[in-house]
Motif scaffolding. Structure first.
Motif, PDB file in Angstrom:
ATOM      1  N   GLU A 103       1.061  -1.332  -0.076  1.00 41.29           N
ATOM      2  CA  GLU A 103      -0.190  -0.213   0.148  1.00 41.29           C
ATOM      3  C   GLU A 103       0.944   1.636   0.028  1.00 41.29           C
ATOM      4  OE1 GLU A 103      -2.989  -0.098   2.573  1.00 41.29           O
ATOM      5  OE2 GLU A 103      -3.579  -1.801   2.558  1.00 41.29           O
ATOM      6  N   SER A 113       5.412   7.474 -11.503  1.00 41.73           N
ATOM      7  CA  SER A 113       4.757   6.816 -10.216  1.00 41.73           C
ATOM      8  C   SER A 113       4.398   5.503 -11.329  1.00 41.73           C
ATOM      9  CB  SER A 113       3.327   7.690 -10.087  1.00 41.73           C
ATOM     10  OG  SER A 113       2.855   6.496  -9.028  1.00 41.73           O
ATOM     11  N   VAL A 138       0.033  13.192  -4.752  1.00 39.23           N
ATOM     12  CA  VAL A 138       0.907  12.491  -5.629  1.00 39.23           C
ATOM     13  C   VAL A 138       1.363  13.487  -6.387  1.00 39.23           C
ATOM     14  CG1 VAL A 138       1.416  10.002  -6.592  1.00 39.23           C
ATOM     15  CG2 VAL A 138       0.115  10.344  -4.846  1.00 39.23           C
ATOM     16  N   ARG A 170       6.549   2.204 -10.012  1.00 39.26           N
ATOM     17  CA  ARG A 170       5.748   0.570  -9.100  1.00 39.26           C
ATOM     18  C   ARG A 170       5.880  -0.390 -10.205  1.00 39.26           C
ATOM     19  NH1 ARG A 170       1.251  -0.099  -6.423  1.00 39.26           N
ATOM     20  NH2 ARG A 170       0.676   1.998  -6.612  1.00 39.26           N
ATOM     21  N   VAL A 214       2.852   4.121  -1.514  1.00 38.10           N
ATOM     22  CA  VAL A 214       2.557   4.910  -3.347  1.00 38.10           C
ATOM     23  C   VAL A 214       3.623   5.345  -3.605  1.00 38.10           C
ATOM     24  CG1 VAL A 214       0.887   6.433  -4.146  1.00 38.10           C
ATOM     25  CG2 VAL A 214       0.159   5.413  -2.390  1.00 38.10           C
TER      26      VAL A 214
END
Length: 261
Positions: free
Chosen positions: A117, A236, A206, A240, A119
């Protein structure tokens, strides 16, 4: 008329005297009143899962300096070493609704699941890993392995003849060590440093932090290069994907070696 002016002057003087005596009392009363809570100054904290002076910590301090100028707010680096970065990651996971961010490398990502979780905000830089040995040892990895097959001293526990370290960690010792092999030259893996936010961080936040980080990364290109990093910027979504790739690639290997991620 003169008498009236004199009376007015006397009254004004008396009023000033009363005001002079009243002013300290007024100030004291104001000090005693409860002050409203100070507004959030927007301070950004980068939490590093390794000790000061290490690869991640060095990059964090370089980027923090640039981010402070861009965001016009204080940006500090806080070291929370231990458990291969897991302690810092676990701490940031509990900091919901704050601007406390995890500054992590691919090394620490091995212990932090992409499903945790956290971010992703973005990746700022990459670095290679190098196999190093003493200056007087074999110049290349193949030669070193041949010598290791013949010489017991290369295989004994307690005498470390070679090590695999991030390239930035090698630079301070380049006068006494040399590189046997380096990732990116037939060895497909690289280290990276990126920023992750606590769970529940809004998309707007973000996006804002991502833009600050992007500019800070680009502004720090020369300084990062001087200490062994290659400045890049990954969004972002790309951060990931890099996190998931490393975790998927290395978790089976760690299990075979008996190391728990």
């Amino acid at each position: 008329m003169v008498q009236l002016s004199l009376k007015i002057a006397i009254l004004v003087e008396k009023g000033n005297q009363r005001m002079t005596r009243f002013t300290p009392l007024l100030l004291a009363a104001l000090v005693m009143l409860p002050s409203p809570a100070l507004p959030n100054d927007g301070q950004i904290t980068l939490v590093v899962g390794f000790a000061a002076g290490g690869t991640s910590s060095t990059a964090a301090r370089i980027v923090a300096e640039a981010a402070e100028q861009i965001a016009r707010t204080s940006t500090i680096v806080e070291n929370r070493p231990g458990a291969g970065g897991a302690i810092a990651a676990d701490w940031v996971l509990r900091q919901k609704g704050t601007q406390t961010l995890l500054f992590m490398s691919s090394t620490s990502s091995l212990r932090t699941s992409p499903q945790s979780e956290l971010v992703p905000v973005g990746v700022l830089a990459t670095f290679s890993y190098v196999a190093v040995t003493r200056k007087d040892a074999a110049a290349h990895l193949a030669e070193y392995m041949q010598e290791a097959s013949r010489e017991e001293k290369y295989r004994t526990v307690g005498h470390v003849a070679a090590a695999i370290v991030p390239f930035p960690d090698f630079l301070p010792f380049q006068d006494s060590l040399h590189i046997l092999a380096q990732t990116g030259r037939g060895i497909e893996t690289e280290g990276w440093v990126g920023i992750f936010a606590p769970p529940g961080t809004s998309a707007e936040e973000v996006s804002r932090l991502s833009e600050i980080s992007r500019q800070a990364s680009q502004r720090s290109q020369e300084k990062l290069q001087n200490v062994g990093f290659k400045q890049v910027w990954r969004s972002s979504a790309e951060a990931r994907a890099m996190h998931e790739k490393d975790y998927t690639q290395w978790t089976p290997i760690l299990k075979v070696l008996g190391i728990q991620p």
